[in-house]
Design an enzyme around this catalytic site. Sequence first.
Site, PDB file in Angstrom:
ATOM      1  N   ARG A 187       3.610 -21.604  35.605  1.00  0.00           N
ATOM      2  CA  ARG A 187       2.622 -22.500  35.519  1.00  0.00           C
ATOM      3  C   ARG A 187       3.224 -24.020  35.177  1.00  0.00           C
ATOM      4  O   ARG A 187       2.538 -24.857  34.579  1.00  0.00           O
ATOM      5  CB  ARG A 187       1.681 -22.212  34.425  1.00  0.00           C
ATOM      6  CG  ARG A 187       0.931 -21.024  34.440  1.00  0.00           C
ATOM      7  CD  ARG A 187      -0.093 -21.013  35.595  1.00  0.00           C
ATOM      8  NE  ARG A 187      -0.797 -19.689  35.833  1.00  0.00           N
ATOM      9  CZ  ARG A 187      -0.374 -18.699  36.553  1.00  0.00           C
ATOM     10  NH1 ARG A 187       0.536 -19.166  37.062  1.00  0.00           N
ATOM     11  NH2 ARG A 187      -0.932 -17.644  36.521  1.00  0.00           N
ATOM     12  N   SER A 207      -7.419 -20.383  31.229  1.00  0.00           N
ATOM     13  CA  SER A 207      -6.387 -19.996  30.059  1.00  0.00           C
ATOM     14  C   SER A 207      -6.060 -21.137  29.452  1.00  0.00           C
ATOM     15  O   SER A 207      -5.313 -22.121  29.933  1.00  0.00           O
ATOM     16  CB  SER A 207      -5.312 -19.573  30.733  1.00  0.00           C
ATOM     17  OG  SER A 207      -5.683 -18.012  31.284  1.00  0.00           O
ATOM     18  N   GLU A 266      -1.346 -24.573  28.162  1.00  0.00           N
ATOM     19  CA  GLU A 266      -1.253 -24.651  29.601  1.00  0.00           C
ATOM     20  C   GLU A 266      -2.322 -25.769  29.964  1.00  0.00           C
ATOM     21  O   GLU A 266      -1.973 -26.379  31.222  1.00  0.00           O
ATOM     22  CB  GLU A 266      -1.848 -23.242  30.166  1.00  0.00           C
ATOM     23  CG  GLU A 266      -1.878 -23.098  31.886  1.00  0.00           C
ATOM     24  CD  GLU A 266      -2.323 -21.777  32.129  1.00  0.00           C
ATOM     25  OE1 GLU A 266      -1.871 -20.723  31.888  1.00  0.00           O
ATOM     26  OE2 GLU A 266      -2.782 -21.726  33.258  1.00  0.00           O
TER      27      GLU A 266
HETATM   28  C1  LIG Z   1     -12.836 -20.530  34.959  1.00  0.00           C
HETATM   29  C2  LIG Z   1     -11.356 -20.923  35.102  1.00  0.00           C
HETATM   30  C3  LIG Z   1     -10.449 -19.691  35.645  1.00  0.00           C
HETATM   31  C4  LIG Z   1      -9.161 -20.007  35.803  1.00  0.00           C
HETATM   32  N1  LIG Z   1      -8.371 -19.146  36.172  1.00  0.00           N
HETATM   33  C5  LIG Z   1      -7.057 -19.565  36.567  1.00  0.00           C
HETATM   34  C6  LIG Z   1      -6.238 -18.454  37.324  1.00  0.00           C
HETATM   35  O1  LIG Z   1      -6.627 -17.208  37.217  1.00  0.00           O
HETATM   36  N2  LIG Z   1      -4.628 -18.953  37.548  1.00  0.00           N
HETATM   37  C7  LIG Z   1      -4.655 -20.242  37.372  1.00  0.00           C
HETATM   38  O2  LIG Z   1      -3.412 -20.463  37.748  1.00  0.00           O
HETATM   39  N3  LIG Z   1      -5.145 -21.130  36.977  1.00  0.00           N
HETATM   40  C8  LIG Z   1      -6.491 -20.977  36.549  1.00  0.00           C
HETATM   41  N4  LIG Z   1      -7.424 -21.800  35.883  1.00  0.00           N
HETATM   42  C9  LIG Z   1      -6.960 -23.096  35.705  1.00  0.00           C
HETATM   43  C10 LIG Z   1      -6.827 -24.107  36.897  1.00  0.00           C
HETATM   44  O3  LIG Z   1      -7.944 -23.536  37.869  1.00  0.00           O
HETATM   45  C11 LIG Z   1      -5.699 -24.243  37.791  1.00  0.00           C
HETATM   46  O4  LIG Z   1      -4.694 -24.773  36.797  1.00  0.00           O
HETATM   47  C12 LIG Z   1      -5.830 -25.209  38.689  1.00  0.00           C
HETATM   48  O5  LIG Z   1      -4.586 -25.028  39.821  1.00  0.00           O
HETATM   49  C13 LIG Z   1      -6.125 -26.742  38.393  1.00  0.00           C
HETATM   50  O6  LIG Z   1      -6.423 -27.242  39.510  1.00  0.00           O
HETATM   51  P1  LIG Z   1      -7.300 -28.653  39.388  1.00  0.00           P
HETATM   52  O7  LIG Z   1      -7.589 -29.068  40.918  1.00  0.00           O
HETATM   53  O8  LIG Z   1      -8.675 -28.128  38.851  1.00  0.00           O
HETATM   54  O9  LIG Z   1      -6.550 -29.547  38.548  1.00  0.00           O
HETATM   55  P2  LIG Z   1      -6.919 -30.592  37.125  1.00  0.00           P
HETATM   56  O10 LIG Z   1      -7.259 -29.465  36.301  1.00  0.00           O
HETATM   57  O11 LIG Z   1      -7.931 -31.484  37.774  1.00  0.00           O
HETATM   58  O12 LIG Z   1      -5.486 -31.085  37.099  1.00  0.00           O
HETATM   59  C14 LIG Z   1      -4.435 -30.068  36.444  1.00  0.00           C
HETATM   60  C15 LIG Z   1      -3.103 -30.773  36.535  1.00  0.00           C
HETATM   61  O13 LIG Z   1      -2.866 -30.970  37.693  1.00  0.00           O
HETATM   62  C16 LIG Z   1      -2.357 -32.265  38.058  1.00  0.00           C
HETATM   63  N5  LIG Z   1      -2.705 -32.483  39.498  1.00  0.00           N
HETATM   64  C17 LIG Z   1      -4.066 -32.450  39.815  1.00  0.00           C
HETATM   65  N6  LIG Z   1      -4.116 -32.742  41.218  1.00  0.00           N
HETATM   66  C18 LIG Z   1      -2.984 -33.321  41.585  1.00  0.00           C
HETATM   67  C19 LIG Z   1      -2.431 -33.969  42.582  1.00  0.00           C
HETATM   68  N7  LIG Z   1      -2.803 -33.970  43.971  1.00  0.00           N
HETATM   69  N8  LIG Z   1      -1.043 -34.267  42.560  1.00  0.00           N
HETATM   70  C20 LIG Z   1      -0.244 -33.957  41.396  1.00  0.00           C
HETATM   71  N9  LIG Z   1      -0.839 -33.604  40.161  1.00  0.00           N
HETATM   72  C21 LIG Z   1      -2.167 -33.044  40.408  1.00  0.00           C
HETATM   73  C22 LIG Z   1      -3.067 -33.237  36.966  1.00  0.00           C
HETATM   74  O14 LIG Z   1      -2.549 -34.333  36.930  1.00  0.00           O
HETATM   75  C23 LIG Z   1      -3.169 -32.024  35.968  1.00  0.00           C
HETATM   76  O15 LIG Z   1      -1.981 -32.139  35.336  1.00  0.00           O
HETATM   77  C24 LIG Z   1      -8.702 -21.511  35.793  1.00  0.00           C
HETATM   78  C25 LIG Z   1      -9.792 -22.364  35.255  1.00  0.00           C
HETATM   79  C26 LIG Z   1     -10.951 -21.963  34.950  1.00  0.00           C
HETATM   80  C27 LIG Z   1     -11.927 -23.162  34.469  1.00  0.00           C
END
Ligand SMILES: Cc1cc2nc3c(=O)[nH]c(=O)nc-3n(C[C@H](O)[C@H](O)[C@H](O)COP(=O)(O)OP(=O)(O)OC[C@H]3O[C@@H](n4cnc5c(N)ncnc54)[C@H](O)[C@@H]3O)c2cc1C
Length: 304
Positions: free
Chosen positions: A178, A227, A297
């Site tokens: 992560r 998480s 996380e």
């Molecule tokens: C119900 C639920 C279940 C989940 N299950 C999982 C799982 O099974 N496995 C898992 O790994 N995660 C899980 N997550 C967490 C999340 O979905 C992941 O971390 C996902 O990759 C975040 O993507 P996002 O587009 O929503 O990013 P954001 O939440 O918007 O951002 C997360 C981070 O990424 C950075 N970021 C976003 N876009 C960019 C970009 N284009 N360039 C550089 N940095 C960027 C942001 O600055 C921030 O630091 C879950 C979340 C929820 C709500």
Amino acid sequence: MFSDLVPDLKAQLPALRGRLMANQSLAELTWFRVGGPAQILFMPEDQQDLAYFLSRAPRDLPVTVIGLGSNVIIRDGGVAGVVVRLGRGFSDVSIESGQRIRVGAAVPDVRVARAAQEAGIAGLAFMRGIPGAVGGALRMNGGAYGGEIKDVLVEARGVDRGGNIRTYANADMHYTYRHCGVVEDVIFTEAVLQGRAGDPAVIAAEMDKITESREATQPVKTRTGGSTFKNPPGQKAWQLIDAAGCRGLRIGGAQVSELHCNFLINLGDASAADIETLGETVRQRVKEHSGVALEWEIKRIGTA
Ligand SMILES: Cc1cc2nc3c(=O)[nH]c(=O)nc-3n(C[C@H](O)[C@H](O)[C@H](O)COP(=O)(O)OP(=O)(O)OC[C@H]3O[C@@H](n4cnc5c(N)ncnc54)[C@H](O)[C@@H]3O)c2cc1C
């Protein structure tokens, strides 16, 4: 409310094509639905527009990027400077030869999984289980159900704070659990992912199983950030939280999920402070109970 920097920025960036919006609320751009505004929300038209912005914007202007907001708490005081959100110009999906798929950073992971399945590309079904977009998955080394981005990434493209467009091979991402080791101010714009030949019907069945399992074990239809804490080496965060008696714990409008106690949920009227304080309370109780210091996380962004 922040001071309105948009007129000055527009004057400095005459060729900018994307939208700049002052004091734009961010809560509805996140799963938790909490937090204050962005001083400026910037939605670049495409990679060139983003590079132009980053090369010309004042160097002391803080820049933060968000994706689909599924792994963030935006704090109640909002985010000073510019928050970048990628949209349409970063939404292409193309299937390439050798079971590769090229995807823009704004493409939801679920759509990547579906496009790969339809093209008979196996190995990306795990992305069905991650509710974010590609940019967030690249930054977080998102993973689920036995797969993670580190296993499938060929290369990523991104723009640095100076506006330079760079390509990162898998090894350049310095991935660990992560975590991505590329400097924080790089905004990823695109990824090439590697799968392997597979039967679309078999991959579809695998994705259905992932959907079923997620719905049974995670509060996926609530306001949550997934998480909250990383699993410490050899341990499960949820077990430590449960053992410390935190399942169902409430602070204000925030609660530790009864279904999956590494998930915090907004019961409806939580503030970002409620959620963060609840998370810190859980950390403290786990530390007292088992001696383990849990590491967030979820990314906490902005000022309280
Ligand atoms: C119900 C639920 C279940 C989940 N299950 C999982 C799982 O099974 N496995 C898992 O790994 N995660 C899980 N997550 C967490 C999340 O979905 C992941 O971390 C996902 O990759 C975040 O993507 P996002 O587009 O929503 O990013 P954001 O939440 O918007 O951002 C997360 C981070 O990424 C950075 N970021 C976003 N876009 C960019 C970009 N284009 N360039 C550089 N940095 C960027 C942001 O600055 C921030 O630091 C879950 C979340 C929820 C709500």
